[in-house]
Design a protein around this motif. Structure first.
Motif, PDB file in Angstrom:
ATOM      1  N   ALA A 116       0.838  -1.206   0.000  1.00 36.20           N
ATOM      2  CA  ALA A 116       0.000   0.000   0.000  1.00 36.20           C
ATOM      3  C   ALA A 116       0.859   1.236   0.000  1.00 36.20           C
ATOM      4  CB  ALA A 116      -0.907  -0.015   1.232  1.00 36.20           C
ATOM      5  N   GLY A 117       0.447   2.175  -0.792  1.00 37.04           N
ATOM      6  CA  GLY A 117       1.169   3.451  -0.819  1.00 37.04           C
ATOM      7  C   GLY A 117       2.378   3.456  -1.712  1.00 37.04           C
ATOM      8  N   ASP A 118       2.636   2.377  -2.434  1.00 35.34           N
ATOM      9  CA  ASP A 118       3.817   2.304  -3.298  1.00 35.34           C
ATOM     10  C   ASP A 118       3.470   2.829  -4.672  1.00 35.34           C
ATOM     11  OD1 ASP A 118       6.307   1.806  -4.195  1.00 35.34           O
ATOM     12  OD2 ASP A 118       5.988  -0.334  -4.544  1.00 35.34           O
ATOM     13  N   SER A 119       3.166   4.106  -4.745  1.00 33.64           N
ATOM     14  CA  SER A 119       2.786   4.724  -6.017  1.00 33.64           C
ATOM     15  C   SER A 119       3.773   5.778  -6.472  1.00 33.64           C
ATOM     16  CB  SER A 119       1.400   5.374  -5.864  1.00 33.64           C
ATOM     17  OG  SER A 119       1.430   6.352  -4.844  1.00 33.64           O
ATOM     18  N   SER A 120       4.892   5.893  -5.737  1.00 35.43           N
ATOM     19  CA  SER A 120       5.873   6.918  -6.081  1.00 35.43           C
ATOM     20  C   SER A 120       6.697   6.489  -7.283  1.00 35.43           C
ATOM     21  CB  SER A 120       6.797   7.180  -4.888  1.00 35.43           C
ATOM     22  OG  SER A 120       7.483   5.996  -4.543  1.00 35.43           O
ATOM     23  N   ILE A 157      12.746  11.468  -4.777  1.00 35.18           N
ATOM     24  CA  ILE A 157      12.911  11.680  -3.339  1.00 35.18           C
ATOM     25  C   ILE A 157      11.703  12.456  -2.835  1.00 35.18           C
ATOM     26  CG2 ILE A 157      14.350  12.707  -1.549  1.00 35.18           C
ATOM     27  CD1 ILE A 157      16.727  12.350  -3.402  1.00 35.18           C
ATOM     28  N   GLU A 158      10.981  11.860  -1.915  1.00 40.29           N
ATOM     29  CA  GLU A 158       9.779  12.489  -1.402  1.00 40.29           C
ATOM     30  C   GLU A 158      10.093  13.314  -0.163  1.00 40.29           C
ATOM     31  OE1 GLU A 158       6.961   9.402  -0.723  1.00 40.29           O
ATOM     32  OE2 GLU A 158       6.510   9.140  -2.856  1.00 40.29           O
ATOM     33  N   ALA A 159       9.151  14.179   0.191  1.00 44.76           N
ATOM     34  CA  ALA A 159       9.308  15.009   1.386  1.00 44.76           C
ATOM     35  C   ALA A 159       9.359  14.130   2.617  1.00 44.76           C
ATOM     36  CB  ALA A 159       8.147  16.000   1.480  1.00 44.76           C
ATOM     37  N   VAL A 160      10.077  14.596   3.632  1.00 43.75           N
ATOM     38  CA  VAL A 160      10.234  13.819   4.852  1.00 43.75           C
ATOM     39  C   VAL A 160       8.873  13.615   5.520  1.00 43.75           C
ATOM     40  CG1 VAL A 160      10.693  15.872   6.268  1.00 43.75           C
ATOM     41  CG2 VAL A 160      11.546  13.638   6.996  1.00 43.75           C
ATOM     42  N   LYS A 161       8.651  12.405   6.015  1.00 43.03           N
ATOM     43  CA  LYS A 161       7.396  12.056   6.660  1.00 43.03           C
ATOM     44  C   LYS A 161       7.676  11.437   8.019  1.00 43.03           C
ATOM     45  CE  LYS A 161       5.231  11.003   2.194  1.00 43.03           C
ATOM     46  NZ  LYS A 161       4.590   9.935   1.373  1.00 43.03           N
ATOM     47  N   CYS A 162       6.639  11.347   8.827  1.00 47.85           N
ATOM     48  CA  CYS A 162       6.751  10.724  10.153  1.00 47.85           C
ATOM     49  C   CYS A 162       6.614   9.214  10.005  1.00 47.85           C
ATOM     50  CB  CYS A 162       5.699  11.285  11.101  1.00 47.85           C
ATOM     51  SG  CYS A 162       5.925  13.025  11.488  1.00 47.85           S
ATOM     52  N   SER A 163       7.567   8.624   9.309  1.00 48.94           N
ATOM     53  CA  SER A 163       7.584   7.180   9.117  1.00 48.94           C
ATOM     54  C   SER A 163       9.007   6.687   9.268  1.00 48.94           C
ATOM     55  CB  SER A 163       7.034   6.806   7.736  1.00 48.94           C
ATOM     56  OG  SER A 163       7.858   7.314   6.711  1.00 48.94           O
ATOM     57  N   LEU A 191      12.512   8.444   7.936  1.00 52.68           N
ATOM     58  CA  LEU A 191      13.500   8.843   8.942  1.00 52.68           C
ATOM     59  C   LEU A 191      14.841   8.170   8.712  1.00 52.68           C
ATOM     60  CD1 LEU A 191      13.864  10.560  11.474  1.00 52.68           C
ATOM     61  CD2 LEU A 191      13.172   8.577  12.843  1.00 52.68           C
ATOM     62  N   VAL A 192      14.807   6.899   8.305  1.00 51.98           N
ATOM     63  CA  VAL A 192      16.054   6.190   8.000  1.00 51.98           C
ATOM     64  C   VAL A 192      16.784   6.869   6.846  1.00 51.98           C
ATOM     65  CG1 VAL A 192      16.986   4.040   7.057  1.00 51.98           C
ATOM     66  CG2 VAL A 192      15.335   3.966   8.932  1.00 51.98           C
ATOM     67  N   THR A 193      16.026   7.245   5.810  1.00 48.61           N
ATOM     68  CA  THR A 193      16.642   7.927   4.666  1.00 48.61           C
ATOM     69  C   THR A 193      17.265   9.253   5.075  1.00 48.61           C
ATOM     70  OG1 THR A 193      15.015   6.911   3.180  1.00 48.61           O
ATOM     71  CG2 THR A 193      16.214   8.824   2.353  1.00 48.61           C
ATOM     72  N   LEU A 194      16.531  10.037   5.859  1.00 55.08           N
ATOM     73  CA  LEU A 194      17.033  11.341   6.296  1.00 55.08           C
ATOM     74  C   LEU A 194      18.289  11.192   7.139  1.00 55.08           C
ATOM     75  CD1 LEU A 194      16.690  14.418   6.557  1.00 55.08           C
ATOM     76  CD2 LEU A 194      15.200  13.992   8.522  1.00 55.08           C
ATOM     77  N   MET A 195      18.254  10.287   8.118  1.00 53.93           N
ATOM     78  CA  MET A 195      19.422  10.099   8.980  1.00 53.93           C
ATOM     79  C   MET A 195      20.608   9.545   8.191  1.00 53.93           C
ATOM     80  SD  MET A 195      18.623  11.191  11.970  1.00 53.93           S
ATOM     81  CE  MET A 195      17.572  12.429  11.194  1.00 53.93           C
TER      82      MET A 195
END
Length: 573
Positions: free
Chosen positions: A157-161, A166-172, A176-180
């Motif tokens: 679910a949600g795999d439509s990108s 690179i998408e905007a940072v989200k509370c997921s 968070l792993v990508t940002l860090m």
């Protein structure tokens, strides 16, 4: 400690190790750095007394080397490493947790797969029994196959990108792993730059100039670039994107070579290159605001992020000043000038005479500030006249010098962008003429350009450094326009670009900034040595590592900008 006969002006020198002082107790401009093994065995120098030492009056002392054992006492360095170190720790923890989760989910999937295989075998067996009983097996097989295919075709679910976006940072957790991960990579590269400056494995080298070596390496680079010719048939317009990146690429290469070898004989050419960069700031940003009409905060902060994200961290890590990396304040200032020009009375930007009146007003303002004595001091007198790192005569003097050399460059770039549609239309109409007539006109213009270049070279370009600086702001446009005409003289030339130079042009900001610390050292005053006693081998090895890390920093800057300042205004808020 200094002897009793030491002059009083060197009272602060006991706080530095003896290897950074001469026998006369004067500080070395480019002190020899201890090797890593020697540093680990050396006893930490004594801490200074509670009372702070007298302020440094000598401008050279403001660029003095700071001992590694005391570098972390700088607030900015501590903050930078704590922030990026925390990001690395969080990234490692999340990654380990993710890997453990993947292992557990893998075991569950293996169990479920075994169950599925058993059910599938039973289904096929039942189908065969039905077929033996005379029922219609075709429909049953089709239904079973459709059911199995449907299960395989299901997507998370949600795999439509889009892939690679690179998408905007989200509370997921994934976001968070990508940002860090990006911040951890940034921290690792900055840590490497700190070690290159403060704890080098080998002593930093001295710059030396050899004309033969300088031009031989330049010719080799150009030869390799010629082997990377690429076609761009989709865009053969005047000053297309690939062409401008190529332009920046070869200028940046010579700019870096000038710094590495201290090739002072090409100083005048380097001044022209810097003016071309500032000209592109005026041309590119004016064109964007003219076409897109986007004056929102997203575009504004994205541009400021691109210009100043990396330099912010370098200032924090190395304790330097903004003016040391003078290209950044230069481009930031002229971007703000273009933005203010286009934002003010923006409704008149597409009216023939009002927009030209605005440009004339900006040019008049620039003339008043930089060309009328005393006005510059009124406008920028708040800048400090005290010596700092990167400005031996004070920030005010350095900014006056740097901005004054290019105070008309961005204005000229805006004027060129305003008349770009007419230039494109004229070139298109010219190339629709018969070939003989077309090249007759182009040949006549080429002769005029050659004559103007000859006069400019003899009268302006051949001047000595300080004399040339006085004339440069008013005559830099001559070689600039000639280059634009020659590079765009035919459709064929506009249809190709050199891939190596284009890739170099995309990372000009990163290569400019990181040259101070991981290619050169001591804020670009000495050489980084990773292969001692082999200058050319060291040059090629350090250059390869430096270019790779610069490209990586470019990717990190763009990726973090996409996550933290996305194009969608709602997501950016």
């Amino acid at each position: 400690p200094p002897s009793s006969s030491a002059p009083s002006s060197a009272s602060y020198l006991p706080f530095l190790p003896s290897c950074y002082r001469t026998r006369h107790n004067t500080l070395l401009i480019a002190p020899a750095r201890p090797r890593l093994s020697g540093f680990l065995l050396r006893q930490r120098p004594p801490m200074p007394p509670t009372s702070s030492p007298p302020p440094l009056k000598d401008p050279v002392l403001t660029e003095a080397y700071i001992h590694p054992s005391r570098a972390f006492e700088q607030t900015g360095t501590t903050f930078a490493f704590l922030t990026l170190g925390a990001a690395a720790i969080i990234y490692a923890g999340l990654k380990l947790k993710e890997l453990s989760g993947v292992r557990a989910s893998g075991e569950r999937e293996a169990k479920y797969e075994a169950v599925d295989l058993e059910e599938t075998h039973q289904l096929r067996s039942g189908t065969e029994l039905k077929a033996a009983a005379g029922s219609s097996p075709t429909s049953d097989r089709a239904a079973a196959a459709a059911e199995l295919d449907e299960g395989k075709a299901q997507k998370p679910a949600g795999d439509s990108s889009k892939p690679g976006r690179i998408e905007a940072v989200k509370c997921s957790r994934g976001s968070l792993v990508t940002l860090m991960g990006y911040l951890a990579q940034l921290g690792g590269i900055l840590m490497y730059s700190w070690f290159c400056e403060n704890m080098p494995v080998f002593d930093h080298g001295k710059k030396s100039y050899s004309r033969d070596v300088f031009w031989f390496i330049t010719l080799v680079y150009i030869g390799v670039a010629l082997a990377t010719v690429k076609a761009n048939p989709k865009d053969t317009s005047l000053l297309n994107r690939e062409q401008t990146e190529e332009w920046k690429g070869w200028m940046q290469f010579l700019f870096l070579m000038y710094h590495y070898f201290h090739a002072s004989e090409v100083y005048n050419a380097i001044r022209i290159f810097i003016s071309c960069y500032v000209w592109m700031t005026g041309f590119g940003n004016f064109s964007f605001f003219y076409i897109k009409r986007d004056f929102g905060f997203v575009r504004f902060w994205q541009m400021l992020w691109r210009l100043n994200f990396l330099v912010f961290w370098l200032i924090m890590v190395h304790g330097n000043t903004f003016i040391l990396y003078y290209i950044n304040p230069l481009h930031t200032f002229y971007f703000l000038l273009v933005f203010a020009t286009m934002y003010a009375f923006s409704s008149s930007n597409h009216k023939k005479w009002p927009v030209r009146a605005k440009l004339l007003a900006v040019a008049a303002l620039v003339f008043v500030i930089w060309d009328i004595p005393g006005v510059f001091h009124l406008a920028f007198g708040w800048l400090s006249p005290e010596p700092v790192i990167g400005a031996r005569n004070g920030t005010f003097h350095e900014w006056h010098f740097r901005s004054g050399l290019d105070h008309y460059s961005a204005v000229f770039g805006m004027a060129f962008a305003l008349n770009y549609p007419m230039s494109t239309a004229w070139l298109k109409s010219l190339e629709e003429l018969p070939s003989s007539t077309q090249w007759l006109v182009k040949g006549g213009i080429s002769v005029v350009c050659a004559a103007v270049m000859f006069v400019w070279t003899q009268a302006i370009f051949s001047l000595k450094k300080y004399q040339y600086n006085e004339h440069h702001p008013y005559w830099f446009w001559v070689p600039l326009l000639v280059y634009i005409f020659v590079r765009n003289v035919s459709v064929t030339l506009r249809s190709y670009h050199l891939g190596l130079l284009t890739r170099m042009g995309k990372i000009t900001l990163e290569t400019y900034l990181m040259q101070h610390h991981i290619w050169l050292t001591s804020n670009a005053k000495s050489l980084l040595v990773l292969i001692p006693d082999s200058p050319l081998c060291n040059f090629f090895f350090v250059s390869a590592l430096y270019l790779y890390l610069s490209h990586r920093l470019f990717r990190l800057t763009v990726a973090l900008r996409a996550m933290l300042i996305p194009n969608e205004a709602a997501a950016a808020w």
